[in-house]
Design a protein around this motif. Structure first.
Motif, PDB file in Angstrom:
ATOM      1  N   VAL A 320      15.484  -9.405  -7.094  1.00  0.00           N
ATOM      2  CA  VAL A 320      14.183  -9.893  -7.512  1.00  0.00           C
ATOM      3  C   VAL A 320      13.614  -8.849  -8.459  1.00  0.00           C
ATOM      4  O   VAL A 320      13.316  -7.723  -8.058  1.00  0.00           O
ATOM      5  CB  VAL A 320      13.255 -10.102  -6.300  1.00  0.00           C
ATOM      6  N   LEU A 321      13.502  -9.203  -9.739  1.00  0.00           N
ATOM      7  CA  LEU A 321      13.164  -8.217 -10.765  1.00  0.00           C
ATOM      8  C   LEU A 321      11.673  -7.929 -10.773  1.00  0.00           C
ATOM      9  O   LEU A 321      10.843  -8.835 -10.785  1.00  0.00           O
ATOM     10  CB  LEU A 321      13.608  -8.725 -12.135  1.00  0.00           C
ATOM     11  N   ASP A 322      11.365  -6.649 -10.767  1.00  0.00           N
ATOM     12  CA  ASP A 322       9.975  -6.209 -10.776  1.00  0.00           C
ATOM     13  C   ASP A 322       9.963  -4.753 -11.220  1.00  0.00           C
ATOM     14  O   ASP A 322      10.600  -3.900 -10.600  1.00  0.00           O
ATOM     15  CB  ASP A 322       9.355  -6.356  -9.384  1.00  0.00           C
ATOM     16  N   ARG A 323       9.244  -4.459 -12.297  1.00  0.00           N
ATOM     17  CA  ARG A 323       9.180  -3.092 -12.800  1.00  0.00           C
ATOM     18  C   ARG A 323       8.508  -2.172 -11.783  1.00  0.00           C
ATOM     19  O   ARG A 323       7.486  -2.526 -11.176  1.00  0.00           O
ATOM     20  CB  ARG A 323       8.402  -3.053 -14.113  1.00  0.00           C
ATOM     21  N   ILE A 324       9.079  -0.986 -11.595  1.00  0.00           N
ATOM     22  CA  ILE A 324       8.536   0.008 -10.675  1.00  0.00           C
ATOM     23  C   ILE A 324       7.784   1.056 -11.488  1.00  0.00           C
ATOM     24  O   ILE A 324       8.368   1.694 -12.378  1.00  0.00           O
ATOM     25  CB  ILE A 324       9.657   0.687  -9.864  1.00  0.00           C
ATOM     26  N   PRO A 325       6.491   1.270 -11.257  1.00  0.00           N
ATOM     27  CA  PRO A 325       5.754   2.261 -12.048  1.00  0.00           C
ATOM     28  C   PRO A 325       6.177   3.687 -11.700  1.00  0.00           C
ATOM     29  O   PRO A 325       6.630   3.976 -10.589  1.00  0.00           O
ATOM     30  CB  PRO A 325       4.293   1.998 -11.663  1.00  0.00           C
ATOM     31  N   VAL A 326       6.030   4.591 -12.657  1.00  0.00           N
ATOM     32  CA  VAL A 326       6.291   6.008 -12.430  1.00  0.00           C
ATOM     33  C   VAL A 326       5.150   6.603 -11.601  1.00  0.00           C
ATOM     34  O   VAL A 326       3.980   6.238 -11.771  1.00  0.00           O
ATOM     35  CB  VAL A 326       6.419   6.756 -13.776  1.00  0.00           C
ATOM     36  N   ALA A 327       5.496   7.502 -10.687  1.00  0.00           N
ATOM     37  CA  ALA A 327       4.489   8.187  -9.875  1.00  0.00           C
ATOM     38  C   ALA A 327       4.856   9.662  -9.747  1.00  0.00           C
ATOM     39  O   ALA A 327       6.034  10.038  -9.867  1.00  0.00           O
ATOM     40  CB  ALA A 327       4.373   7.551  -8.493  1.00  0.00           C
ATOM     41  N   GLU A 328       3.865  10.494  -9.517  1.00  0.00           N
ATOM     42  CA  GLU A 328       4.101  11.934  -9.398  1.00  0.00           C
ATOM     43  C   GLU A 328       4.671  12.315  -8.041  1.00  0.00           C
ATOM     44  O   GLU A 328       5.312  13.352  -7.903  1.00  0.00           O
ATOM     45  CB  GLU A 328       2.795  12.696  -9.649  1.00  0.00           C
ATOM     46  N   THR A 329       4.429  11.499  -7.040  1.00  0.00           N
ATOM     47  CA  THR A 329       4.860  11.836  -5.680  1.00  0.00           C
ATOM     48  C   THR A 329       6.067  10.995  -5.263  1.00  0.00           C
ATOM     49  O   THR A 329       6.325   9.920  -5.817  1.00  0.00           O
ATOM     50  CB  THR A 329       3.717  11.597  -4.682  1.00  0.00           C
ATOM     51  N   ASP A 330       6.802  11.491  -4.264  1.00  0.00           N
ATOM     52  CA  ASP A 330       7.924  10.738  -3.711  1.00  0.00           C
ATOM     53  C   ASP A 330       7.416   9.454  -3.054  1.00  0.00           C
ATOM     54  O   ASP A 330       6.334   9.423  -2.461  1.00  0.00           O
ATOM     55  CB  ASP A 330       8.661  11.569  -2.665  1.00  0.00           C
ATOM     56  N   ARG A 331       8.248   8.391  -3.145  1.00  0.00           N
ATOM     57  CA  ARG A 331       7.858   7.108  -2.550  1.00  0.00           C
ATOM     58  C   ARG A 331       9.068   6.435  -1.914  1.00  0.00           C
ATOM     59  O   ARG A 331      10.200   6.643  -2.339  1.00  0.00           O
ATOM     60  CB  ARG A 331       7.306   6.155  -3.618  1.00  0.00           C
TER      61      ARG A 331
END
Length: 416
Positions: A320-331
Motif C-alpha cells: 500500500v503506497l504511501d510516502r513516509i515523511p523525514v523525521a529527526e527522531t527514530d520511529r
C-alpha cells in the motif's frame, strides 16, 4: 590541348567521397499535442532486451526523428522509441489529466541511451509560480535497456503512489525525442499532452450495432495452468457474423493456444459469448499479456478485440503506497500490503521481507502464505523501523518459498 590535359588529370585523381548530410537534432514543439495512434492504452508488459519485437509494444506516435510506444500496467508505465543518433527520450505525464501547469502531479522523465534516468515533477501550487522538484527515486525504480537504435524503459512507482493503479484512469501523455544534453525547460513553460485512457481491453472496427465487453479481463494465471477469458458480445443474428479467431499476442503467442470457431448464435437477450480457454506453457514469460480476437463479419473485413491477462508467480505482494515523511527522531510504523494468489489452486508456503539498511523490520517479517482458495487476497502488515534523518527510496524484497521453489519480487518505498 589544355582541355584534354585537364581531363586526363581529373581522371587520374581519386574522387573524394561526399559525406551524407545528417540533420542536426531538433527540439520538439511542446505546444502541440502528439497525434496518438490509439487513445486507449492496454495493459501489456514488455520484454526489455533492446529489440522492439512484433506485438510486444503498442505504437503511440510518430515524431519527426522516430517512432514512440506506450503501454501500462497497474503501478507502472512502459515506453520505448526508435531513436536516431544524438537523441534521448523526454516523457511527460499529466497524471491527473487536468493540464500541465495545474497541481503537483505532472511528471517528466528524461531517459538517455546510456540508461541514465532523471525524473522531476512540476509543482504549480506555489503563489510565486511553478517550480521543479527532483524525484530521484525513479532512478531506482526504472529499468532501461538500449539497443543500437532503440530505447526501452519500464517505469515502476518508487513508493509515492504517483503512477496510476486502476483501469479507467485517464492521463495526459507526450513522448518526445530531444537532443542528448539539451537544455531543460523552465518550470513555467507549458506543455500540451494527449489524453489517453488506461484499460484492460479495447476493440477496433466492430460492425455497427455490435458491442464487446469481456469477462475476467486482467485475470492472473500461473505458468503450467489454464486460464479462461470470456469474449462476450451484444448484437443481432442478422449481422451475419462468421468466424472468431482467438490467440495470444507477442511474448505469449507460442506459449498458449490458437482457437478458431464459427461465431455463435445470439440468444433471446441478444447476447453471445466464446471462451478463450487455454493452457499456459510452464516456461511462459511473466507479465501482462494480450488475448486477441479477430472477428470476420458479413463483409469479410475482420474487427479486432484485445483483452489483457496476467501470467504471474503463484503469489505476490502489493505494498500500500504511501510516502513516509523525514523525521529527526527514530520511529517505528506499520506498513500494509496485500498478499495475493495468482493460482487456480491453493497456495501455501513461506514469505520473508527484506529491507536494506538503515531501515529494518521489527515485526511481521517471516510469515506463512495462507492462500487456501483460488486467486484469493488478504491484507497483511509489518512494523518498520526508520532511524532519524533517514531519507531516500529503498527496495522492498518479498521472498517467497512455495512448494520448494523460490520466487522473488521487488517493490519500493520512499522516505522523504
Amino acid at each position: 590541348m589544355a582541355i584534354p590535359s585537364l581531363l586526363a588529370l581529373f581522371l587520374q585523381e581519386p574522387l573524394t567521397p561526399v559525406a551524407p548530410v545528417v540533420p542536426a537534432p531538433q527540439m520538439p514543439n511542446f505546444a502541440v499535442a502528439p497525434a496518438a495512434v490509439e487513445a486507449t492504452r492496454i495493459a501489456l508488459t514488455p520484454v526489455l532486451d533492446g529489440r522492439l519485437e512484433e506485438e510486444e509494444w503498442d505504437p503511440f506516435a510518430t515524431e519527426g526523428s522516430g517512432k514512440t510506444y506506450l503501454q501500462w500496467e497497474p503501478g507502472g508505465l512502459h515506453l520505448a522509441a526508435h531513436v536516431g543518433p544524438g537523441y534521448e527520450i523526454v516523457a511527460s505525464f499529466d497524471l491527473a489529466n487536468d493540464g500541465w501547469l495545474k497541481g503537483k502531479d505532472n511528471l517528466e522523465l528524461r531517459i538517455a541511451p546510456d540508461g541514465s534516468v532523471k525524473a522531476r515533477i512540476v509543482d504549480a501550487t506555489p503563489t510565486s509560480g511553478p517550480v521543479w522538484i527532483d524525484i530521484p527515486g525513479f532512478q531506482l525504480s526504472t529499468k532501461v535497456v538500449a539497443g543500437p537504435e532503440t530505447i526501452e524503459a519500464s517505469i515502476m512507482d518508487p513508493g509515492l503512489g504517483l503512477l496510476p493503479e486502476k483501469t479507467g484512469s485517464k492521463i495526459g501523455v507526450r513522448v518526445d525525442l530531444v537532443p542528448i544534453g539539451s537544455a531543460v525547460m523552465e518550470a513555467y513553460m507549458p506543455r500540451v499532452a494527449t489524453p489517453v485512457s488506461l484499460a484492460f481491453y479495447r476493440a477496433a472496427g466492430l460492425p455497427t450495432g455490435l458491442k464487446f465487453e469481456p469477462e475476467n479481463e486482467s485475470k492472473s494465471v500461473v505458468p503450467g495452468q489454464t486460464v479462461r477469458l470470456r469474449f462476450t458480445y451484444s448484437g443481432k443474428n442478422d449481422m451475419g457474423l462468421q468466424r472468431l479467431n482467438l490467440r495470444s499476442e507477442g511474448p505469449a503467442r507460442m506459449a498458449t493456444s490458437l482457437i478458431e470457431v464459427p461465431f455463435p448464435t445470439f440468444d433471446r437477450k441478444n447476447r453471445a459469448f466464446v471462451d478463450y480457454d487455454t493452457p499456459v506453457a510452464s516456461g511462459a514469460s511473466l507479465g501482462y499479456r494480450i488475448a486477441r480476437g479477430s472477428l470476420t463479419g458479413a463483409d469479410g473485413i475482420p474487427s479486432v478485440m484485445q483483452v489483457s491477462y496476467r501470467i504471474a508467480d503463484p503469489a505476490d505482494a502489493q505494498l500500500v503506497l504511501d510516502r513516509i515523511p523525514v523525521a529527526e527522531t527514530d520511529r517505528s510504523m506499520k506498513r500494509n500490503y496485500y498478499l495475493r494468489s495468482n493460482s487456480g489452486r491453493p497456495v501455501n508456503g513461506k514469505m520473508k521481507i527484506e529491507l536494506p539498511a538503515p531501515l529494518r523490520i521489527l515485526n511481521g517479517n517471516d510469515r506463512n502464505v495462507p492462500l487456501g482458495t483460488s486467486r484469493s487476497r488478504i491484507r497483511q502488515g509489518f512494523e518498520l523501523f526508520v532511524p532519524g534523518g533517514a531519507s531516500g527510496t529503498f527496495p522492498v524484497t518479498f521472498r517467497f518459498n512455495i512448494e520448494g521453489r523460490e520466487y522473488v519480487q521487488t517493490q519500493y518505498l520512499t522516505v522523504g
